[in-house]
Design a protein around this motif. Sequence first.
Motif, short mmCIF file in Angstrom:
data_model
loop_
_atom_site.label_atom_id
_atom_site.label_comp_id
_atom_site.label_asym_id
_atom_site.label_seq_id
_atom_site.Cartn_x
_atom_site.Cartn_y
_atom_site.Cartn_z
N SER A 107 43.83 46.46 36.74
CA SER A 107 42.96 46.64 35.85
C SER A 107 41.55 45.61 35.91
O SER A 107 40.13 46.11 35.31
CB SER A 107 43.31 47.64 34.52
OG SER A 107 44.39 48.01 34.24
N LEU A 108 41.99 44.25 35.80
CA LEU A 108 40.62 43.19 35.58
C LEU A 108 40.46 43.36 36.40
O LEU A 108 38.95 42.64 36.44
CB LEU A 108 41.59 42.26 34.90
CG LEU A 108 42.58 42.29 33.65
CD1 LEU A 108 43.00 40.66 33.80
CD2 LEU A 108 40.89 41.42 32.00
N GLU A 109 40.48 43.08 37.71
CA GLU A 109 39.80 43.53 39.20
C GLU A 109 38.93 44.14 39.14
O GLU A 109 38.01 44.06 39.54
CB GLU A 109 40.98 42.82 40.66
CG GLU A 109 41.21 41.85 40.56
CD GLU A 109 42.47 41.52 41.17
OE1 GLU A 109 43.03 42.09 41.79
OE2 GLU A 109 42.80 40.41 41.09
N TYR A 110 39.29 45.67 39.14
CA TYR A 110 38.84 46.96 39.53
C TYR A 110 38.09 47.52 37.66
O TYR A 110 38.67 48.69 37.64
CB TYR A 110 39.61 47.36 40.03
CG TYR A 110 39.67 47.28 41.52
CD1 TYR A 110 39.22 47.21 42.60
CD2 TYR A 110 41.41 46.46 41.56
CE1 TYR A 110 39.26 46.74 43.82
CE2 TYR A 110 40.90 46.30 43.04
CZ TYR A 110 40.91 46.23 43.91
OH TYR A 110 41.10 45.30 45.45
N SER A 111 36.64 46.77 38.15
CA SER A 111 36.07 47.54 36.52
C SER A 111 34.44 47.85 36.62
O SER A 111 34.15 47.67 38.29
CB SER A 111 35.90 46.45 35.34
OG SER A 111 35.33 45.36 36.43
N LEU A 112 33.81 48.23 36.26
CA LEU A 112 33.07 49.43 36.15
C LEU A 112 31.94 49.12 34.96
O LEU A 112 32.27 49.21 33.89
CB LEU A 112 32.47 50.81 36.12
CG LEU A 112 33.17 51.59 36.82
CD1 LEU A 112 33.58 53.12 36.83
CD2 LEU A 112 33.01 51.27 38.82
N LYS A 113 30.45 48.39 35.39
CA LYS A 113 29.99 47.91 34.34
C LYS A 113 28.93 49.36 33.66
O LYS A 113 29.02 50.23 34.27
CB LYS A 113 28.82 47.44 35.02
CG LYS A 113 29.32 45.79 35.69
CD LYS A 113 28.76 45.12 36.31
CE LYS A 113 28.97 43.65 36.20
NZ LYS A 113 27.36 42.58 36.87
#
Length: 141
Positions: A94-100
């Motif tokens: 979850s830390l590596e795959y995020s959206l701004k």
Amino acid sequence: MGNPPVGTSDLDTLIPRKLPQASKKNIAKHLKDAGFEHVFKDSEQPATEAYMKNIRGIEVEIEFLTDNSTRGDKEKNVKVAGVVAQPLSYLRLSLEYSLKFQTKAGETGKVVAPGAWIFHKGLTFPRRKAESKKLKDLYGI
């Protein structure tokens, strides 16, 4: 009509084990200065904690989570940047795959990518102790 969306007013904030020092104040001090109340949720050492504030009639609760990729006690809460974070399995995803995102007021942030959230819930829901939380996770998936 149909199934209403599931939602809560708590914000689970993902935090890496080590943060660069961006301010002389730690996260807890920023939250207290913003009017959040510090609440202890159990008697663990260190205790699970939350920060609460009523915003426009809605009680908002912020908790901190971190990954459990440590060699030591993976279940023990850890202090990071002045707040206590609960370690969880597979959280690094979850830390590596995020959206701004950007709010209407121009504030920016990141949110867990939907695919990573679904994958994380799919991996972890069987470990939930409370049946109601398992069912909520499955509904969310």
